[in-house]
Write a protein that holds these residues in place. Sequence first.
Motif, PDB file in Angstrom:
ATOM      1  N   THR A  27       0.824  -1.205   0.000  1.00 37.21           N
ATOM      2  CA  THR A  27       0.000   0.000   0.000  1.00 37.21           C
ATOM      3  C   THR A  27       0.865   1.266   0.000  1.00 37.21           C
ATOM      4  OG1 THR A  27      -1.727  -1.175   1.193  1.00 37.21           O
ATOM      5  CG2 THR A  27      -1.821   1.226   1.232  1.00 37.21           C
ATOM      6  N   ALA A  28       1.920   1.280   0.795  1.00 38.35           N
ATOM      7  CA  ALA A  28       2.814   2.436   0.833  1.00 38.35           C
ATOM      8  C   ALA A  28       3.494   2.641  -0.521  1.00 38.35           C
ATOM      9  CB  ALA A  28       3.864   2.256   1.922  1.00 38.35           C
ATOM     10  N   THR A  29       3.857   1.564  -1.189  1.00 41.65           N
ATOM     11  CA  THR A  29       4.459   1.672  -2.519  1.00 41.65           C
ATOM     12  C   THR A  29       3.455   2.226  -3.522  1.00 41.65           C
ATOM     13  OG1 THR A  29       5.946  -0.159  -2.048  1.00 41.65           O
ATOM     14  CG2 THR A  29       5.588   0.379  -4.358  1.00 41.65           C
ATOM     15  N   ILE A  43       3.748   5.776  -5.652  1.00 40.56           N
ATOM     16  CA  ILE A  43       3.635   5.851  -7.120  1.00 40.56           C
ATOM     17  C   ILE A  43       2.558   6.855  -7.516  1.00 40.56           C
ATOM     18  CG2 ILE A  43       2.947   4.538  -9.167  1.00 40.56           C
ATOM     19  CD1 ILE A  43       4.332   2.098  -7.806  1.00 40.56           C
ATOM     20  N   ILE A  44       1.420   6.819  -6.839  1.00 42.77           N
ATOM     21  CA  ILE A  44       0.343   7.779  -7.125  1.00 42.77           C
ATOM     22  C   ILE A  44       0.811   9.201  -6.867  1.00 42.77           C
ATOM     23  CG2 ILE A  44      -1.933   8.566  -6.355  1.00 42.77           C
ATOM     24  CD1 ILE A  44      -2.577   5.566  -5.844  1.00 42.77           C
ATOM     25  N   ALA A  45       1.486   9.425  -5.748  1.00 37.51           N
ATOM     26  CA  ALA A  45       1.988  10.764  -5.421  1.00 37.51           C
ATOM     27  C   ALA A  45       3.002  11.241  -6.457  1.00 37.51           C
ATOM     28  CB  ALA A  45       2.612  10.767  -4.035  1.00 37.51           C
ATOM     29  N   TYR A  46       3.841  10.340  -6.955  1.00 41.75           N
ATOM     30  CA  TYR A  46       4.826  10.695  -7.974  1.00 41.75           C
ATOM     31  C   TYR A  46       4.137  11.196  -9.243  1.00 41.75           C
ATOM     32  CZ  TYR A  46       8.264  10.172 -11.661  1.00 41.75           C
ATOM     33  OH  TYR A  46       9.066  10.408 -12.743  1.00 41.75           O
ATOM     34  N   PHE A  47       3.113  10.459  -9.694  1.00 43.35           N
ATOM     35  CA  PHE A  47       2.426  10.863 -10.920  1.00 43.35           C
ATOM     36  C   PHE A  47       1.643  12.155 -10.739  1.00 43.35           C
ATOM     37  CE2 PHE A  47       3.079   6.358 -12.152  1.00 43.35           C
ATOM     38  CZ  PHE A  47       3.797   6.616 -13.306  1.00 43.35           C
ATOM     39  N   ILE A  48       1.058  12.368  -9.573  1.00 43.78           N
ATOM     40  CA  ILE A  48       0.353  13.625  -9.313  1.00 43.78           C
ATOM     41  C   ILE A  48       1.337  14.788  -9.323  1.00 43.78           C
ATOM     42  CG2 ILE A  48      -0.889  14.931  -7.546  1.00 43.78           C
ATOM     43  CD1 ILE A  48      -2.317  12.318  -6.821  1.00 43.78           C
ATOM     44  N   ALA A  49       2.476  14.627  -8.668  1.00 42.60           N
ATOM     45  CA  ALA A  49       3.474  15.693  -8.622  1.00 42.60           C
ATOM     46  C   ALA A  49       4.056  15.968 -10.001  1.00 42.60           C
ATOM     47  CB  ALA A  49       4.587  15.330  -7.650  1.00 42.60           C
ATOM     48  N   THR A  50       4.310  14.915 -10.774  1.00 43.82           N
ATOM     49  CA  THR A  50       4.849  15.097 -12.122  1.00 43.82           C
ATOM     50  C   THR A  50       3.860  15.850 -13.000  1.00 43.82           C
ATOM     51  OG1 THR A  50       6.110  13.060 -11.915  1.00 43.82           O
ATOM     52  CG2 THR A  50       5.759  13.881 -14.131  1.00 43.82           C
ATOM     53  N   ASN A  51       2.588  15.487 -12.900  1.00 40.91           N
ATOM     54  CA  ASN A  51       1.552  16.165 -13.673  1.00 40.91           C
ATOM     55  C   ASN A  51       1.436  17.628 -13.257  1.00 40.91           C
ATOM     56  OD1 ASN A  51      -0.574  16.596 -15.404  1.00 40.91           O
ATOM     57  ND2 ASN A  51      -2.100  15.749 -14.023  1.00 40.91           N
ATOM     58  N   HIS A  52       1.506  17.892 -11.957  1.00 39.73           N
ATOM     59  CA  HIS A  52       1.423  19.265 -11.456  1.00 39.73           C
ATOM     60  C   HIS A  52       2.623  20.087 -11.938  1.00 39.73           C
ATOM     61  CE1 HIS A  52       0.441  22.526  -8.763  1.00 39.73           C
ATOM     62  NE2 HIS A  52       1.664  22.483  -8.280  1.00 39.73           N
ATOM     63  N   ASP A  53       3.817  19.507 -11.869  1.00 41.84           N
ATOM     64  CA  ASP A  53       5.017  20.212 -12.330  1.00 41.84           C
ATOM     65  C   ASP A  53       4.951  20.488 -13.830  1.00 41.84           C
ATOM     66  OD1 ASP A  53       6.007  20.207  -9.794  1.00 41.84           O
ATOM     67  OD2 ASP A  53       7.428  18.571 -10.125  1.00 41.84           O
ATOM     68  N   GLN A  54       4.422  19.548 -14.598  1.00 40.34           N
ATOM     69  CA  GLN A  54       4.305  19.743 -16.043  1.00 40.34           C
ATOM     70  C   GLN A  54       3.370  20.902 -16.355  1.00 40.34           C
ATOM     71  OE1 GLN A  54       6.092  18.190 -18.446  1.00 40.34           O
ATOM     72  NE2 GLN A  54       5.189  19.691 -19.810  1.00 40.34           N
TER      73      GLN A  54
END
Length: 59
Positions: A28-30, A34-45
């Motif tokens: 679950t932590a993994t 992964i979800i947080a990484y994609f949200i942050a990447t999308n926000h940065d983009q």
Amino acid sequence: MKWLVNGAIVVNLLVFYADVSFINAAITATALTIIAYFIATNHDQRRQDRGESVSSLFS
């Protein structure tokens, strides 16, 4: 590194409060990492598309 720090905290909290096994808490932590990484990447983009800086840690 962030996965290890967040994982250590989230796994312990899940095991203690949700009464799940260690392996389920680690999975679950993994998944949350992964979800947080994609949200942050999308926000940065999106910020880069608007011409804003994304290098600041707290902006």
